[in-house]
Motif scaffolding. Structure first.
Motif, PDB file in Angstrom:
ATOM      1  N   VAL A 413      -9.317 -34.657   9.652  1.00  0.00           N
ATOM      2  CA  VAL A 413      -9.894 -34.111   8.719  1.00  0.00           C
ATOM      3  C   VAL A 413      -9.738 -34.831   7.658  1.00  0.00           C
ATOM      4  CG1 VAL A 413      -9.878 -31.996   7.098  1.00  0.00           C
ATOM      5  CG2 VAL A 413      -9.915 -31.843   9.552  1.00  0.00           C
ATOM      6  N   LEU A 414      -8.520 -35.587   7.236  1.00  0.00           N
ATOM      7  CA  LEU A 414      -8.344 -36.266   5.902  1.00  0.00           C
ATOM      8  C   LEU A 414      -9.441 -37.400   6.233  1.00  0.00           C
ATOM      9  CD1 LEU A 414      -4.609 -36.425   5.805  1.00  0.00           C
ATOM     10  CD2 LEU A 414      -6.215 -34.832   4.545  1.00  0.00           C
ATOM     11  N   GLU A 415      -9.269 -38.168   7.299  1.00  0.00           N
ATOM     12  CA  GLU A 415     -10.326 -39.332   7.385  1.00  0.00           C
ATOM     13  C   GLU A 415     -11.628 -39.021   7.282  1.00  0.00           C
ATOM     14  OE1 GLU A 415      -9.265 -41.402  11.178  1.00  0.00           O
ATOM     15  OE2 GLU A 415      -7.138 -41.770  10.470  1.00  0.00           O
ATOM     16  N   ARG A 416     -12.277 -37.831   7.449  1.00  0.00           N
ATOM     17  CA  ARG A 416     -13.605 -37.554   7.719  1.00  0.00           C
ATOM     18  C   ARG A 416     -14.182 -36.514   6.754  1.00  0.00           C
ATOM     19  NH1 ARG A 416     -16.275 -38.574  13.547  1.00  0.00           N
ATOM     20  NH2 ARG A 416     -15.073 -40.437  14.067  1.00  0.00           N
ATOM     21  N   PRO A 417     -14.395 -36.806   5.521  1.00  0.00           N
ATOM     22  CA  PRO A 417     -14.628 -35.659   4.584  1.00  0.00           C
ATOM     23  C   PRO A 417     -16.022 -34.919   5.008  1.00  0.00           C
ATOM     24  CG  PRO A 417     -15.147 -37.831   3.523  1.00  0.00           C
ATOM     25  CD  PRO A 417     -14.389 -37.971   4.914  1.00  0.00           C
ATOM     26  N   GLU A 418     -16.648 -35.485   6.019  1.00  0.00           N
ATOM     27  CA  GLU A 418     -17.960 -34.839   6.277  1.00  0.00           C
ATOM     28  C   GLU A 418     -17.709 -33.510   7.325  1.00  0.00           C
ATOM     29  OE1 GLU A 418     -17.505 -38.252   9.147  1.00  0.00           O
ATOM     30  OE2 GLU A 418     -17.162 -37.840   7.091  1.00  0.00           O
ATOM     31  N   ILE A 419     -16.443 -33.394   7.619  1.00  0.00           N
ATOM     32  CA  ILE A 419     -16.077 -32.005   8.688  1.00  0.00           C
ATOM     33  C   ILE A 419     -16.202 -30.989   7.865  1.00  0.00           C
ATOM     34  CG2 ILE A 419     -14.201 -31.078  10.036  1.00  0.00           C
ATOM     35  CD1 ILE A 419     -13.697 -33.979  11.130  1.00  0.00           C
ATOM     36  N   GLN A 420     -16.733 -29.776   8.034  1.00  0.00           N
ATOM     37  CA  GLN A 420     -17.145 -28.600   7.350  1.00  0.00           C
ATOM     38  C   GLN A 420     -16.097 -27.697   7.922  1.00  0.00           C
ATOM     39  OE1 GLN A 420     -20.980 -28.080   7.418  1.00  0.00           O
ATOM     40  NE2 GLN A 420     -21.543 -30.081   6.601  1.00  0.00           N
ATOM     41  N   LEU A 421     -15.943 -27.335   9.264  1.00  0.00           N
ATOM     42  CA  LEU A 421     -15.262 -26.231   9.807  1.00  0.00           C
ATOM     43  C   LEU A 421     -14.466 -26.619  10.808  1.00  0.00           C
ATOM     44  CD1 LEU A 421     -15.102 -23.131   9.991  1.00  0.00           C
ATOM     45  CD2 LEU A 421     -17.104 -23.260  11.745  1.00  0.00           C
ATOM     46  N   VAL A 422     -13.398 -26.111  10.824  1.00  0.00           N
ATOM     47  CA  VAL A 422     -12.342 -26.164  12.059  1.00  0.00           C
ATOM     48  C   VAL A 422     -11.881 -24.778  12.816  1.00  0.00           C
ATOM     49  CG1 VAL A 422      -9.937 -26.850  12.543  1.00  0.00           C
ATOM     50  CG2 VAL A 422     -11.304 -28.336  11.160  1.00  0.00           C
ATOM     51  N   LYS A 423     -11.944 -24.781  13.950  1.00  0.00           N
ATOM     52  CA  LYS A 423     -11.582 -23.474  14.764  1.00  0.00           C
ATOM     53  C   LYS A 423     -10.437 -23.560  15.474  1.00  0.00           C
ATOM     54  CE  LYS A 423     -16.272 -21.143  15.069  1.00  0.00           C
ATOM     55  NZ  LYS A 423     -17.311 -20.979  15.854  1.00  0.00           N
ATOM     56  N   ASP A 463       3.706 -26.360   5.526  1.00  0.00           N
ATOM     57  CA  ASP A 463       2.678 -25.532   6.059  1.00  0.00           C
ATOM     58  C   ASP A 463       1.324 -26.196   6.137  1.00  0.00           C
ATOM     59  OD1 ASP A 463       0.721 -23.644   6.681  1.00  0.00           O
ATOM     60  OD2 ASP A 463       1.409 -22.067   5.416  1.00  0.00           O
ATOM     61  N   VAL A 464       1.052 -27.116   7.058  1.00  0.00           N
ATOM     62  CA  VAL A 464      -0.029 -27.822   7.142  1.00  0.00           C
ATOM     63  C   VAL A 464      -1.312 -27.156   7.118  1.00  0.00           C
ATOM     64  CG1 VAL A 464      -1.207 -29.812   8.431  1.00  0.00           C
ATOM     65  CG2 VAL A 464       1.516 -29.627   8.335  1.00  0.00           C
ATOM     66  N   GLY A 465      -1.215 -25.744   7.832  1.00  0.00           N
ATOM     67  CA  GLY A 465      -2.155 -25.028   7.914  1.00  0.00           C
ATOM     68  C   GLY A 465      -2.952 -24.745   6.430  1.00  0.00           C
ATOM     69  N   LYS A 466      -1.844 -24.769   5.541  1.00  0.00           N
ATOM     70  CA  LYS A 466      -2.418 -24.223   4.026  1.00  0.00           C
ATOM     71  C   LYS A 466      -3.190 -25.429   3.528  1.00  0.00           C
ATOM     72  CE  LYS A 466      -0.636 -23.226  -0.484  1.00  0.00           C
ATOM     73  NZ  LYS A 466       0.866 -22.905  -1.139  1.00  0.00           N
ATOM     74  N   LEU A 467      -2.500 -26.893   3.733  1.00  0.00           N
ATOM     75  CA  LEU A 467      -3.202 -27.954   3.491  1.00  0.00           C
ATOM     76  C   LEU A 467      -4.532 -28.185   3.952  1.00  0.00           C
ATOM     77  CD1 LEU A 467       0.005 -30.237   3.721  1.00  0.00           C
ATOM     78  CD2 LEU A 467      -0.955 -29.104   1.621  1.00  0.00           C
ATOM     79  N   LEU A 468      -4.730 -27.719   5.360  1.00  0.00           N
ATOM     80  CA  LEU A 468      -5.901 -27.908   5.976  1.00  0.00           C
ATOM     81  C   LEU A 468      -6.986 -27.008   5.107  1.00  0.00           C
ATOM     82  CD1 LEU A 468      -7.193 -29.376   8.362  1.00  0.00           C
ATOM     83  CD2 LEU A 468      -6.701 -27.011   9.741  1.00  0.00           C
ATOM     84  N   ARG A 469      -6.518 -25.809   4.840  1.00  0.00           N
ATOM     85  CA  ARG A 469      -7.504 -24.985   4.312  1.00  0.00           C
ATOM     86  C   ARG A 469      -7.860 -25.436   2.989  1.00  0.00           C
ATOM     87  NH1 ARG A 469      -4.469 -21.868   7.639  1.00  0.00           N
ATOM     88  NH2 ARG A 469      -5.758 -20.203   8.996  1.00  0.00           N
ATOM     89  N   GLU A 470      -7.292 -26.092   2.362  1.00  0.00           N
ATOM     90  CA  GLU A 470      -7.708 -26.630   1.039  1.00  0.00           C
ATOM     91  C   GLU A 470      -8.679 -27.605   1.195  1.00  0.00           C
ATOM     92  OE1 GLU A 470      -4.301 -28.097  -0.675  1.00  0.00           O
ATOM     93  OE2 GLU A 470      -3.268 -26.383  -1.310  1.00  0.00           O
ATOM     94  N   ARG A 471      -9.098 -28.072   2.410  1.00  0.00           N
ATOM     95  CA  ARG A 471     -10.123 -29.207   2.619  1.00  0.00           C
ATOM     96  C   ARG A 471     -11.198 -28.770   3.398  1.00  0.00           C
ATOM     97  NH1 ARG A 471      -8.447 -34.324   1.555  1.00  0.00           N
ATOM     98  NH2 ARG A 471      -6.086 -34.466   1.069  1.00  0.00           N
ATOM     99  N   VAL A 472     -11.105 -27.532   4.338  1.00  0.00           N
ATOM    100  CA  VAL A 472     -11.986 -27.306   5.330  1.00  0.00           C
ATOM    101  C   VAL A 472     -12.054 -25.675   5.171  1.00  0.00           C
ATOM    102  CG1 VAL A 472     -12.435 -29.392   6.329  1.00  0.00           C
ATOM    103  CG2 VAL A 472     -10.808 -27.884   7.307  1.00  0.00           C
ATOM    104  N   ALA A 473     -13.166 -25.263   5.796  1.00  0.00           N
ATOM    105  CA  ALA A 473     -13.149 -23.889   6.293  1.00  0.00           C
ATOM    106  C   ALA A 473     -12.430 -23.579   7.760  1.00  0.00           C
ATOM    107  CB  ALA A 473     -14.359 -23.251   6.392  1.00  0.00           C
ATOM    108  N   VAL A 474     -11.284 -22.870   7.798  1.00  0.00           N
ATOM    109  CA  VAL A 474     -10.659 -22.739   9.154  1.00  0.00           C
ATOM    110  C   VAL A 474     -10.901 -21.318   9.474  1.00  0.00           C
ATOM    111  CG1 VAL A 474      -8.334 -22.613  10.054  1.00  0.00           C
ATOM    112  CG2 VAL A 474      -8.781 -24.074   8.310  1.00  0.00           C
TER     113      VAL A 474
END
Length: 491
Positions: A413-423, A463-474
């Motif tokens: 996700v850090l490398e690819r800003p074009e990723i919009q959603l993670v499940k 809490d990497v989940g919190k960091l992830l949600r700051e970048r993409v929808a989870v």
């Protein structure tokens, strides 16, 4: 106005919608109807009784089915029969006879069982009468018997040839003749058929959009001549898992069914299980320029040459926009740029040489050091840094028990800003919150507590989940795939 007054004053139409979305069985509706006159009047709406899902563990399942059929009046109805183990045939027969009485209103029928204490002919008695079901659109039969010597039979003569509306068929553990006519969705487990029969089925179903073939085997054909591809231009979804060929197959001329399919408009491809064949050879008639979703479930990539080639083939599907990885070695299929550059040192102890689906992986190991738990793929799996794998990728789904793969996801996700959603699966979300940490400013997986030595440095929790949600929808994974035990999907 208190909550009780609000509920009793709701309009009947709104209350009926609440009942419809909150009801799981006929017995629940019976409970609702005992609350008040208003609730009883609403609960007796015929449409609410048209979806019948009765547990055979209740006191009188036949009585509940009878009440549901009577109160659904003239509505088309769906019924799911999950037969108990062992089967008490008098109760099952009573329930089936009730359905047969209303077979002209039958819209969807699902029967599943794990074993039988009686003869198959008794269980299939309903199907002999269901041939006269003019409104039947979906049929699902799922049988799994623990006795390998019991042969499941089918009614004599053609099956459901008098169901002109049938468009969705699922047969698991049940042999049945082909071709079927007018299908839009076909799900057959352990398919073994001839080239001619399968081609005829495709020709008879020009609107076939979903093809699901769990535990697919090679199909026999004693012809030695080359066979023409089977074109299915309408097909949008293809889901496959494979069985190992029977040793006797070597004595016959046989053809891999997948290698004969031509699916130019395929948008969804699901591959499951460990017995994956040579994918480049299997899909030789396809370029998958319209493929948007690739789902891999329990697929292992080992050091074996053909599995390395399979990994390379999957990477070549450049049109993919959504990648679903379910216990399928995510970081080997799609390595991060950082992973391709770094070379992990062998500093570990307790090496493991088995993949996540318990297959030997020929020299790969988990190396668990004082502060890092990771895996080092062999050189064959490392792609050129100048080649971007899945350049159109916008969505990723991940289900894994391995903490390092959730770390991989965060780095992707850090490398690819074009990723919009993670499940994510619940386990993957748990890893993001509890299994990752920071050491010397570097985000990494935490070692297992039972492997830590006294005096090892601590890793700061994060809490990497919190960091992830700051970048993409989870979101949480809500799609179990097509090769599953789901009975009916909503319209």
């Amino acid at each position: 106005m208190n909550s009780e007054d609000v509920l009793t004053s709701l309009p009947s139409e709104l209350l009926a919608q609440i009942f419809k979305h909150g009801t799981t069985s006929s017995s629940t509706l019976i409970t609702y109807s005992a609350v008040s006159r208003h609730w009883r009047s609403t609960a007796l709406t015929p449409d609410l009784w048209s979806s019948i899902n009765v547990s055979f563990s209740c006191r009188n399942p036949a009585a509940l089915i009878r009440v549901s059929l009577e109160r659904s009046k003239s509505c088309l109805f769906d019924i799911t029969l999950a037969l108990p183990d062992p089967v008490h045939m008098p109760v099952v027969t009573s329930a089936m006879l009730l359905v047969v009485k209303h077979v002209h209103r039958l819209r969807r029928l699902a029967i599943s069982a794990t074993s039988f204490s009686s003869t198959p002919e008794e269980v299939f008695g309903l199907l002999q009468n269901a041939q006269r079901a003019p409104q039947l659109v979906a049929l699902q039969l799922s049988f799994m018997d623990r006795n390998p010597h019991l042969i499941m039979g089918i009614p004599q003569g053609s099956l459901l040839m008098q169901a002109p509306m049938l468009s969705s068929l699922r047969l698991h553990g049940v042999t049945s003749p082909v071709p079927f006519v007018g299908l839009r969705s076909l799900d057959i487990q352990g398919l073994r058929t001839t080239y001619a029969d399968f081609r005829d089925m495709v020709i008879a179903s020009p609107l076939l959009t979903v093809l699901i073939l769990p535990k697919l085997r090679l199909m026999f054909d004693l012809q030695s001549k080359a066979l023409s591809p089977i074109d299915i231009p309408s097909l949008k979804t293809l889901a496959l898992s494979f069985c190992k060929p029977h040793p006797s197959n070597e004595l016959f001329t046989c053809h891999d069914l997948v290698s004969l399919l031509s699916v130019p408009n395929l948008e969804y491809l699901e591959i499951g299980g460990a017995n994956v064949p040579d994918l480049a050879k299997s899909f030789q008639n396809n370029d998958f320029t319209k493929l948007r979703t690739l789902r891999l479930s329990n697929v292992s990539f080992s050091g074996r040459q053909f599995e390395v080639e399979n990994c390379q083939f999957l990477r070549s599907l450049t049109a993919v926009e959504e990648l679903e990885l379910i216990h399928s070695h995510a970081e080997f299929l799609l390595p991060t740029a950082e992973k391709q550059k770094e070379r992990l040192e062998v500093v570990g102890r307790r090496p493991r040489t088995r993949s996540i689906n318990s297959r030997d992986i020929g020299g790969w190991s988990y190396f668990v050091g004082p502060v890092l738990a990771s895996r080092k793929p062999p050189p064959e799996f490392e792609s050129s840094s100048s080649t971007l794998i899945y350049p159109n990728l916008h969505f990723i789904s991940l289900d894994t028990f391995i903490a390092s793969e959730t770390l991989w996801l965060y780095r992707i996700v850090l490398e690819r800003p074009e990723i919009q959603l993670v499940k994510l699966s619940p386990m993957a979300q748990r890893h993001l919150k509890t299994s990752l940490g920071i050491m010397d400013g570097v985000l990494q997986t935490q070692p297992h507590l039972h492997l830590k030595k006294l005096g090892d440095p601590e890793i700061a929790s994060v809490d990497v989940g919190k960091l992830l949600r700051e970048r993409v929808a989870v979101q949480e994974i809500d799609n179990e795939g097509f090769i599953s035990d789901v009975i009916f999907s909503p319209d």
